[in-house]
Design a protein around this motif. Sequence first.
Motif, mmCIF file in Angstrom:
data_model
loop_
_atom_site.group_PDB
_atom_site.id
_atom_site.type_symbol
_atom_site.label_atom_id
_atom_site.label_comp_id
_atom_site.label_asym_id
_atom_site.label_seq_id
_atom_site.Cartn_x
_atom_site.Cartn_y
_atom_site.Cartn_z
ATOM 1 N N ILE A 166 22.853 1.360 3.316
ATOM 2 C CA ILE A 166 21.668 1.798 2.554
ATOM 3 C C ILE A 166 20.374 1.364 3.235
ATOM 4 C CG2 ILE A 166 22.924 1.789 0.370
ATOM 5 C CD1 ILE A 166 21.619 -0.902 -0.253
ATOM 6 N N HIS A 167 20.481 0.814 4.425
ATOM 7 C CA HIS A 167 19.281 0.307 5.110
ATOM 8 C C HIS A 167 18.303 1.437 5.424
ATOM 9 C CE1 HIS A 167 16.701 -1.677 8.022
ATOM 10 N NE2 HIS A 167 17.235 -2.846 7.660
ATOM 11 N N ALA A 168 18.802 2.567 5.914
ATOM 12 C CA ALA A 168 17.912 3.667 6.297
ATOM 13 C C ALA A 168 17.177 4.226 5.071
ATOM 14 C CB ALA A 168 18.708 4.773 6.982
ATOM 15 N N PHE A 169 17.899 4.362 3.956
ATOM 16 C CA PHE A 169 17.250 4.894 2.755
ATOM 17 C C PHE A 169 16.185 3.935 2.233
ATOM 18 C CE2 PHE A 169 17.165 4.795 -1.915
ATOM 19 C CZ PHE A 169 16.608 6.045 -2.158
ATOM 20 N N LEU A 170 16.470 2.642 2.222
ATOM 21 C CA LEU A 170 15.522 1.674 1.688
ATOM 22 C C LEU A 170 14.308 1.502 2.599
ATOM 23 C CD1 LEU A 170 17.865 -1.078 0.211
ATOM 24 C CD2 LEU A 170 16.691 0.797 -0.961
ATOM 25 N N ASP A 171 14.432 1.827 3.875
ATOM 26 C CA ASP A 171 13.258 1.823 4.748
ATOM 27 C C ASP A 171 12.212 2.831 4.282
ATOM 28 O OD1 ASP A 171 13.768 -0.236 6.497
ATOM 29 O OD2 ASP A 171 14.886 1.017 7.916
ATOM 30 N N TYR A 172 12.670 3.960 3.748
ATOM 31 C CA TYR A 172 11.743 4.956 3.209
ATOM 32 C C TYR A 172 11.341 4.629 1.767
ATOM 33 C CZ TYR A 172 12.810 7.873 7.249
ATOM 34 O OH TYR A 172 12.951 8.349 8.525
ATOM 35 N N TRP A 173 12.276 4.071 1.004
ATOM 36 C CA TRP A 173 11.983 3.775 -0.394
ATOM 37 C C TRP A 173 10.880 2.734 -0.541
ATOM 38 C CZ3 TRP A 173 12.891 6.103 -4.805
ATOM 39 C CH2 TRP A 173 12.714 5.414 -6.000
ATOM 40 N N VAL A 174 10.811 1.789 0.388
ATOM 41 C CA VAL A 174 9.809 0.732 0.284
ATOM 42 C C VAL A 174 8.393 1.267 0.466
ATOM 43 C CG1 VAL A 174 9.643 0.028 2.718
ATOM 44 C CG2 VAL A 174 9.496 -1.707 0.906
ATOM 45 N N VAL A 175 8.263 2.492 0.961
ATOM 46 C CA VAL A 175 6.939 3.097 1.109
ATOM 47 C C VAL A 175 6.277 3.299 -0.251
ATOM 48 C CG1 VAL A 175 5.700 5.135 1.974
ATOM 49 C CG2 VAL A 175 7.590 4.177 3.276
ATOM 50 N N LEU A 176 7.062 3.379 -1.315
ATOM 51 C CA LEU A 176 6.489 3.526 -2.654
ATOM 52 C C LEU A 176 5.690 2.298 -3.076
ATOM 53 C CD1 LEU A 176 9.449 5.213 -4.574
ATOM 54 C CD2 LEU A 176 7.386 6.285 -3.659
ATOM 55 N N GLY A 177 5.751 1.232 -2.296
ATOM 56 C CA GLY A 177 4.945 0.061 -2.575
ATOM 57 C C GLY A 177 3.785 -0.132 -1.615
ATOM 58 N N GLN A 178 3.671 0.725 -0.610
ATOM 59 C CA GLN A 178 2.555 0.620 0.324
ATOM 60 C C GLN A 178 1.292 1.202 -0.303
ATOM 61 O OE1 GLN A 178 3.519 2.284 4.127
ATOM 62 N NE2 GLN A 178 5.059 0.731 4.591
ATOM 63 N N ARG A 179 0.187 0.526 -0.085
ATOM 64 C CA ARG A 179 -1.043 0.876 -0.797
ATOM 65 C C ARG A 179 -1.621 2.207 -0.368
ATOM 66 N NH1 ARG A 179 -4.302 -4.269 -1.109
ATOM 67 N NH2 ARG A 179 -2.266 -4.750 -1.996
ATOM 68 N N GLY A 180 -1.582 2.503 0.920
ATOM 69 C CA GLY A 180 -2.217 3.736 1.398
ATOM 70 C C GLY A 180 -1.579 5.002 0.858
ATOM 71 N N PRO A 181 -0.287 5.254 1.134
ATOM 72 C CA PRO A 181 0.321 6.506 0.656
ATOM 73 C C PRO A 181 0.341 6.630 -0.859
ATOM 74 C CG PRO A 181 1.669 5.485 2.368
ATOM 75 C CD PRO A 181 0.623 4.481 1.994
ATOM 76 N N THR A 182 0.660 5.532 -1.548
ATOM 77 C CA THR A 182 0.724 5.627 -3.016
ATOM 78 C C THR A 182 -0.654 5.847 -3.626
ATOM 79 O OG1 THR A 182 0.597 3.213 -3.150
ATOM 80 C CG2 THR A 182 2.775 4.196 -3.136
ATOM 81 N N ALA A 183 -1.681 5.218 -3.054
ATOM 82 C CA ALA A 183 -3.029 5.414 -3.594
ATOM 83 C C ALA A 183 -3.477 6.859 -3.439
ATOM 84 C CB ALA A 183 -4.007 4.475 -2.900
ATOM 85 N N VAL A 184 -3.127 7.490 -2.325
ATOM 86 C CA VAL A 184 -3.519 8.893 -2.127
ATOM 87 C C VAL A 184 -2.816 9.799 -3.136
ATOM 88 C CG1 VAL A 184 -3.365 10.827 -0.514
ATOM 89 C CG2 VAL A 184 -4.093 8.580 0.300
ATOM 90 N N MET A 185 -1.511 9.577 -3.352
ATOM 91 C CA MET A 185 -0.767 10.424 -4.286
ATOM 92 C C MET A 185 -1.272 10.266 -5.721
ATOM 93 S SD MET A 185 3.195 10.294 -2.939
ATOM 94 C CE MET A 185 3.300 8.490 -2.870
ATOM 95 N N VAL A 186 -1.449 9.026 -6.145
ATOM 96 C CA VAL A 186 -1.888 8.792 -7.520
ATOM 97 C C VAL A 186 -3.335 9.242 -7.711
ATOM 98 C CG1 VAL A 186 -2.288 7.004 -9.259
ATOM 99 C CG2 VAL A 186 -0.223 6.952 -7.862
ATOM 100 N N ALA A 187 -4.193 9.025 -6.707
ATOM 101 C CA ALA A 187 -5.582 9.468 -6.821
ATOM 102 C C ALA A 187 -5.669 10.989 -6.907
ATOM 103 C CB ALA A 187 -6.395 8.955 -5.638
ATOM 104 N N ALA A 188 -4.793 11.696 -6.195
ATOM 105 C CA ALA A 188 -4.791 13.163 -6.282
ATOM 106 C C ALA A 188 -4.431 13.622 -7.698
ATOM 107 C CB ALA A 188 -3.817 13.749 -5.262
ATOM 108 N N TRP A 189 -3.419 13.002 -8.292
ATOM 109 C CA TRP A 189 -3.032 13.382 -9.648
ATOM 110 C C TRP A 189 -4.139 13.043 -10.651
ATOM 111 C CZ3 TRP A 189 -0.061 16.153 -12.654
ATOM 112 C CH2 TRP A 189 0.089 15.795 -13.994
ATOM 113 N N LEU A 190 -4.683 11.826 -10.561
ATOM 114 C CA LEU A 190 -5.737 11.435 -11.502
ATOM 115 C C LEU A 190 -7.017 12.234 -11.278
ATOM 116 C CD1 LEU A 190 -5.264 7.563 -11.612
ATOM 117 C CD2 LEU A 190 -4.438 9.278 -13.226
ATOM 118 N N GLY A 191 -7.272 12.626 -10.038
ATOM 119 C CA GLY A 191 -8.424 13.490 -9.781
ATOM 120 C C GLY A 191 -8.268 14.843 -10.441
ATOM 121 N N TRP A 192 -7.067 15.396 -10.412
ATOM 122 C CA TRP A 192 -6.834 16.653 -11.105
ATOM 123 C C TRP A 192 -7.008 16.478 -12.608
ATOM 124 C CZ3 TRP A 192 -3.348 18.483 -14.763
ATOM 125 C CH2 TRP A 192 -3.301 19.864 -14.915
#
Length: 342
Positions: A79-105
């Motif tokens: 499961i190492h390869a999958f969790l390498d991508y899953w941990v991105v849900l905690g990175q500030r840059g990508p998550t902030a862009v996704m959530v800001a887009a939704w809240l902006g709408w």
Amino acid sequence: MRTERNLTRLDRVFARLDREPERPAHLDVPRMSRHRVVLCGSTLAFYLAIVVAVLTTSWLVRFDWQVMFFRPYQQWPEIHAFLDYWVVLGQRGPTAVMVAAWLGWRSWRQHTLRPLLMFGAALLLLNATVGAAKIGMGRLGPHYATAIGSNEMWLGGDIFPSGHTANAVVTWGILAYMASTPRTRRYLSALSAVVSLSVGLTTVYLGTHWLSDVFLGWAAGLLILLALPWFEPLISRIEAAVLGLRDSWRARRAGTAALPGPVTAPVGVPAMVPQRPAAEESAPARETVGAARAGRPPAYLAPGPHTARSERTPVTPAGSRRPPHPDRVSRGTTSARPVAGG
């Protein structure tokens, strides 16, 4: 025979969004209730307990070392390869862009700046509190540990508390906080809790954080979410000020557009002069011309007193055509000599 198309689930979702009011009048805004104050105090006590346990090199630090020597990434490498991508849900840059887009709408849809302003306030609190704790305590991570069994504090690190965990709690938790109904808030709260827990445990699996780092990250993110209702009045004042500036700018633009400058006709095209009613033109026009005549003589009259034509003597380049005669009188006057009859 005409048949109607069956609506899919996506069609029903968009139809529901179209029926949504532009600016909901009654939003379920979270308030700092007694229950929330108790939760905030309990989370703060848990936060301080974790810090004290790590500073005193208690059983929690020993458990950190045991998990590190267990090396979960070697126990379950599939499961190492999958969790390498899953941990991105905690990175500030990508998550902030996704959530800001939704809240902006949502902000555009509801004609309010509250979603974006609350998200900005949450990120500001996150950077200030978690960043200060990271730099202040300076703990090293498992990959850079120097002495077995030590707490690795004040050695120049920046992993205590876990930034990925705190960011996952705040970023995904703000969606639950901004929900418009209590039912939606409960569902989104459960979803954000699962995401933040899984992201925190993923960092332990990858060996980038101690387990105590994850505990402190959960507490730090939850403290920010619980404290957000205290900032609602400030957010309301900022929104009112921003919308007031926008309205004044629109009013200035509308005033400028309502007063256009003089229109000049193109070269070679006669200008169209609007016709006014005769009742409007009669009296003011005569008054204006009369005033012009009284103020300045016409250009074709010679300067000086103006005399009648009968009183003027015809003048030629050689002089008068009539020699002066003492008995001649001007036309229009009565002769002094008696008229002879007979």
